[in-house]
Motif scaffolding. Structure first.
Motif, PDB file in Angstrom:
ATOM      1  N   TYR A   8       0.819  -1.206   0.000  1.00 22.44           N
ATOM      2  CA  TYR A   8       0.000   0.000   0.000  1.00 22.44           C
ATOM      3  C   TYR A   8       0.859   1.266   0.000  1.00 22.44           C
ATOM      4  O   TYR A   8       2.059   1.250   0.274  1.00 22.44           O
ATOM      5  N   GLN A   9       0.170   2.375  -0.301  1.00 22.74           N
ATOM      6  CA  GLN A   9       0.705   3.696  -0.023  1.00 22.74           C
ATOM      7  C   GLN A   9      -0.443   4.546   0.507  1.00 22.74           C
ATOM      8  O   GLN A   9      -1.559   4.518  -0.031  1.00 22.74           O
ATOM      9  N   THR A  10      -0.163   5.279   1.565  1.00 19.27           N
ATOM     10  CA  THR A  10      -1.181   6.095   2.208  1.00 19.27           C
ATOM     11  C   THR A  10      -0.636   7.499   2.420  1.00 19.27           C
ATOM     12  O   THR A  10       0.570   7.737   2.261  1.00 19.27           O
ATOM     13  N   ARG A  11      -1.499   8.418   2.759  1.00 23.98           N
ATOM     14  CA  ARG A  11      -1.060   9.793   3.032  1.00 23.98           C
ATOM     15  C   ARG A  11      -1.257  10.120   4.506  1.00 23.98           C
ATOM     16  O   ARG A  11      -0.307  10.289   5.245  1.00 23.98           O
ATOM     17  N   GLN A  14      -5.557   6.542   6.305  1.00 20.66           N
ATOM     18  CA  GLN A  14      -6.820   5.809   6.156  1.00 20.66           C
ATOM     19  C   GLN A  14      -6.656   4.549   5.308  1.00 20.66           C
ATOM     20  O   GLN A  14      -7.239   3.512   5.616  1.00 20.66           O
ATOM     21  N   THR A  15      -5.830   4.612   4.270  1.00 21.72           N
ATOM     22  CA  THR A  15      -5.595   3.424   3.448  1.00 21.72           C
ATOM     23  C   THR A  15      -4.902   2.343   4.278  1.00 21.72           C
ATOM     24  O   THR A  15      -5.227   1.151   4.161  1.00 21.72           O
ATOM     25  N   ALA A  16      -3.956   2.746   5.113  1.00 20.68           N
ATOM     26  CA  ALA A  16      -3.284   1.782   5.999  1.00 20.68           C
ATOM     27  C   ALA A  16      -4.283   1.166   6.974  1.00 20.68           C
ATOM     28  O   ALA A  16      -4.216  -0.033   7.268  1.00 20.68           O
ATOM     29  N   ASP A  37       4.734  -1.169   3.070  1.00 23.60           N
ATOM     30  CA  ASP A  37       4.559   0.181   2.536  1.00 23.60           C
ATOM     31  C   ASP A  37       5.520   0.305   1.357  1.00 23.60           C
ATOM     32  O   ASP A  37       6.736   0.177   1.541  1.00 23.60           O
ATOM     33  N   CYS A  57      -4.170   1.930  -2.542  1.00 28.32           N
ATOM     34  CA  CYS A  57      -3.533   3.245  -2.674  1.00 28.32           C
ATOM     35  C   CYS A  57      -4.586   4.336  -2.588  1.00 28.32           C
ATOM     36  O   CYS A  57      -5.690   4.198  -3.134  1.00 28.32           O
ATOM     37  N   SER A  58      -4.226   5.403  -1.924  1.00 29.72           N
ATOM     38  CA  SER A  58      -5.125   6.557  -1.858  1.00 29.72           C
ATOM     39  C   SER A  58      -4.832   7.529  -2.999  1.00 29.72           C
ATOM     40  O   SER A  58      -3.829   7.397  -3.708  1.00 29.72           O
ATOM     41  N   GLY A 126     -12.610   7.415   1.494  1.00 33.51           N
ATOM     42  CA  GLY A 126     -11.587   7.585   2.519  1.00 33.51           C
ATOM     43  C   GLY A 126     -12.097   8.378   3.707  1.00 33.51           C
ATOM     44  O   GLY A 126     -13.226   8.189   4.164  1.00 33.51           O
TER      45      GLY A 126
END
Length: 198
Positions: A8-11, A14-16, A37, A57-58, A126
């Motif tokens: 994953y990739q999050t900012r 929330q995606t995590a 990650d 991914c977000s 999200g």
């Protein structure tokens, strides 16, 4: 036991959070999981050691994160060779007319240009996390929310994620993987019988 890589990739996280729920549910279904990650420079990801992949991914400002897209570009052949699944996370998915894979334009644009062909895709709403944004992001996202009918109250965060939808995604993925195992076992049994009859 199938080994499933969760990438994953999050900012803002929330995606995590969604991915960790998926991890728990996949383990309850009997799969072994490992979370990565794709931005972590200290983690070496050996995709060859896994039987299947779930990627999340977000989106920020209409695009999936660059590092995630580059990771997929570098590894799409391995991803295509085994069962793989993808979920996109964005705020536009909070709207009924943008909450499905077929009507979420950000997801559709990404799928049209990537060489990766996941077995299943979904899109989840999200979270609007004003309290975690830097000043520029807070103002920019507040403007976007004003234009799109979202909340502009920067004093509070709002989670839009439909957890029942996430649960359905997990059950569908688990069913797909279990079917793959059964098909493989049947194929191996047929091969054994054919060898014994030769």
């Amino acid at each position: 036991m199938l080994k499933v890589a969760l990438l994953y990739q999050t900012r803002e996280g929330q995606t995590a959070r969604i991915l960790n729920v998926i991890k728990t549910q996949m383990e309850q279904c009997g799969f072994q999981t490992a979370v990565f990650d794709v931005r972590d420079p200290f983690v070496s990801i050996d995709l060859e050691g896994f039987d299947a992949f779930i990627l999340g991914c977000s989106i920020r400002y209409g695009r999936h994160h660059k590092a995630f897209c580059q990771f997929v570009e570098n590894n799409y052949q391995t991803l295509n060779a085994r069962p793989s699944f993808f979920f996109s996370v964005n705020l536009t998915a909070r709207k009924p007319q943008r909450c499905r894979p077929d009507n979420n334009r950000y997801l559709q644009k990404y799928l049209a240009r990537t060489p990766w062909k996941p077995d299943l895709v979904d899109v989840f709403a999200g979270a609007l996390l004003y309290t975690r944004y830097d000043l520029f992001s807070r103002l920019a996202i507040q403007l976007i929310m004003k234009l799109t009918g979202g909340s502009t109250d920067t004093s509070k965060d709002i989670e839009y994620t439909d957890w029942e939808r996430v649960d359905k995604f997990c059950r569908t993925v688990a069913g797909h993987l279990n079917n793959s195992v059964r098909q493989k076992q049947t194929s191996e049994q047929v091969g054994t019988v054919a060898e014994a009859s030769a």
